[in-house]
Design a protein around this motif. Structure first.
Motif, PDB file in Angstrom:
ATOM      1  N   UNK A 195       0.772  -1.216  -0.086  1.00 30.11           N
ATOM      2  CA  UNK A 195      -0.019   0.109   0.085  1.00 30.11           C
ATOM      3  C   UNK A 195       0.998   1.225   0.059  1.00 30.11           C
ATOM      4  N   UNK A 196       0.315   2.326  -0.580  1.00 31.00           N
ATOM      5  CA  UNK A 196       0.989   3.617  -0.521  1.00 31.00           C
ATOM      6  C   UNK A 196      -0.225   4.683  -0.092  1.00 31.00           C
ATOM      7  N   UNK A 197       0.149   5.180   0.977  1.00 35.88           N
ATOM      8  CA  UNK A 197      -0.525   6.212   1.687  1.00 35.88           C
ATOM      9  C   UNK A 197      -2.139   5.385   1.709  1.00 35.88           C
ATOM     10  N   UNK A 198      -1.963   4.204   2.236  1.00 31.19           N
ATOM     11  CA  UNK A 198      -3.348   3.527   2.785  1.00 31.19           C
ATOM     12  C   UNK A 198      -3.891   2.559   1.446  1.00 31.19           C
ATOM     13  N   UNK A 199      -3.506   3.091   0.189  1.00 31.67           N
ATOM     14  CA  UNK A 199      -4.379   2.437  -1.026  1.00 31.67           C
ATOM     15  C   UNK A 199      -3.143   1.304  -1.811  1.00 31.67           C
ATOM     16  N   UNK A 200      -4.121   0.220  -2.188  1.00 31.26           N
ATOM     17  CA  UNK A 200      -3.436  -0.643  -2.582  1.00 31.26           C
ATOM     18  C   UNK A 200      -2.641  -0.496  -3.928  1.00 31.26           C
ATOM     19  N   UNK A 201      -1.238  -0.695  -4.125  1.00 36.34           N
ATOM     20  CA  UNK A 201      -0.643  -0.725  -5.385  1.00 36.34           C
ATOM     21  C   UNK A 201       0.082  -1.646  -6.008  1.00 36.34           C
ATOM     22  N   UNK A 202       0.323  -2.746  -5.137  1.00 34.79           N
ATOM     23  CA  UNK A 202       0.892  -3.939  -5.785  1.00 34.79           C
ATOM     24  C   UNK A 202       0.783  -5.166  -4.795  1.00 34.79           C
ATOM     25  N   UNK A 203       1.111  -6.265  -5.179  1.00 34.40           N
ATOM     26  CA  UNK A 203       0.911  -7.522  -4.541  1.00 34.40           C
ATOM     27  C   UNK A 203       2.564  -8.191  -4.545  1.00 34.40           C
ATOM     28  N   UNK A 204       2.663  -8.707  -3.320  1.00 31.93           N
ATOM     29  CA  UNK A 204       3.857  -9.516  -3.272  1.00 31.93           C
ATOM     30  C   UNK A 204       3.417 -11.122  -3.021  1.00 31.93           C
ATOM     31  N   UNK A 205       3.844 -11.887  -3.706  1.00 32.30           N
ATOM     32  CA  UNK A 205       3.447 -13.255  -3.412  1.00 32.30           C
ATOM     33  C   UNK A 205       4.644 -14.280  -3.379  1.00 32.30           C
ATOM     34  N   UNK A 206       4.545 -15.083  -2.333  1.00 32.20           N
ATOM     35  CA  UNK A 206       5.629 -16.261  -1.988  1.00 32.20           C
ATOM     36  C   UNK A 206       5.607 -17.417  -3.088  1.00 32.20           C
ATOM     37  N   UNK A 207       6.575 -17.598  -3.603  1.00 28.09           N
ATOM     38  CA  UNK A 207       6.633 -18.430  -4.861  1.00 28.09           C
ATOM     39  C   UNK A 207       6.514 -20.150  -3.829  1.00 28.09           C
ATOM     40  N   UNK A 208       5.707 -20.811  -4.578  1.00 31.34           N
ATOM     41  CA  UNK A 208       5.654 -22.179  -3.816  1.00 31.34           C
ATOM     42  C   UNK A 208       6.416 -23.007  -4.584  1.00 31.34           C
ATOM     43  N   UNK A 209       7.011 -22.777  -5.497  1.00 33.60           N
ATOM     44  CA  UNK A 209       8.036 -23.910  -6.408  1.00 33.60           C
ATOM     45  C   UNK A 209       9.161 -22.964  -6.695  1.00 33.60           C
ATOM     46  N   UNK A 210      10.344 -23.302  -6.492  1.00 32.09           N
ATOM     47  CA  UNK A 210      11.676 -22.548  -6.674  1.00 32.09           C
ATOM     48  C   UNK A 210      12.044 -22.585  -7.990  1.00 32.09           C
ATOM     49  N   UNK A 211      11.268 -23.321  -9.000  1.00 39.99           N
ATOM     50  CA  UNK A 211      11.424 -23.537 -10.370  1.00 39.99           C
ATOM     51  C   UNK A 211      10.948 -22.273 -11.057  1.00 39.99           C
TER      52      UNK A 211
END
Length: 254
Positions: A64-80
């Motif tokens: 979030x930037x100034x409380x508003x959504x701007x992007x997502x960070x996603x954990x990879x479940x497969x190293x490939x």
């Protein structure tokens, strides 16, 4: 937001034209490290998400930037899986758009599927292999902020055949790219103009910054690196960098 791209409804949501970039996310092995990197670089704050994103069931986080959504960070479940930023294009019907993508010579990497009640998503590839996302909104319409420092500013498709790309995306997203009053947030350029000619076709997500040189210094201090030094484009000054985990993105100074 430009009126041809999105307009606020009575609930504050945005109705984008089909084909307008409406979201970005990064697939990362270490989301906590990503939060430290992007939090300091762009001033983002973070909170846990819900449901799944990218069809892989990995943990993901709102940026979030100034409380508003701007992007997502996603954990990879497969190293490939690649460590990469992905741009998502708005569509009112992901299944129908998926059929048109296949008819145009592209392919679906993942079929449309729901993300809790936030919307439905899919990953696709164009005929030259560039991967992009589809987003059919539910409760989550897309960016809460864009076109300001620390938020999405542009997506450039680097491809070996810009004429073929114009034909493919022009058929898919004509109104967003070429319609009356169109002011697109996406462009096409030859790979060899910026990168080695053998690099595959890909979309490069750009984030606006107030001072590119200062941002480059922050990237280096945080463990990232400069992939392409600053150069001028029709839409501003650009530098291509990677974060500490190898995800490429661009800094854009208007």
């Amino acid at each position: 937001m430009a009126e041809n791209k999105a307009s606020a409804d009575e609930n504050g949501a945005s109705a984008y034209t089909e084909g307008v970039p409406c979201w970005v996310d990064a697939q990362l092995s270490d989301v906590e490290a990503g939060k430290r990197f992007y939090g300091e670089l762009f001033g983002w704050t973070f909170e846990g998400g819900e449901g799944t994103e990218g069809g892989e069931g990995g943990e993901w986080t709102w940026a979030r930037l100034a409380g508003e959504p701007v992007a997502g960070l996603v954990r990879k479940t497969d190293g490939r899986m690649p460590t990469v930023w992905t741009v998502y294009f708005h569509t009112p019907d992901a299944a129908a758009l998926g059929r048109r993508i296949r008819e145009g010579g592209g392919q679906l990497v993942t079929t449309p599927h729901p993300v809790a009640d936030l919307g439905s998503t899919a990953l696709a590839a164009d005929p030259q292999g560039a991967v992009f996302g589809l987003w059919q909104p539910g409760r989550h319409p897309g960016f809460g902020r864009r076109h300001e420092p620390g938020s999405f500013g542009w997506a450039e498709l680097y491809t070996p055949d810009t004429e073929a790309a114009n034909g493919f995306y022009g058929d898919l997203f004509h109104d967003a790219l070429f319609g009356p009053g169109a002011d697109p947030d996406v462009g096409r350029a030859p790979v060899s103009g910026v990168f080695p000619a053998e690099m595959p076709a890909h979309f490069l997500v750009h984030f606006d910054v107030a001072d590119c040189e200062a941002a480059l210094g922050t990237v280096a201090r945080l463990g990232g690196r400069v992939q392409v030094p600053p150069f001028e484009t029709s839409y501003g000054g650009v530098a291509v960098v990677t974060d500490g985990q190898g995800a490429s993105f661009a800094l854009l100074q208007r």
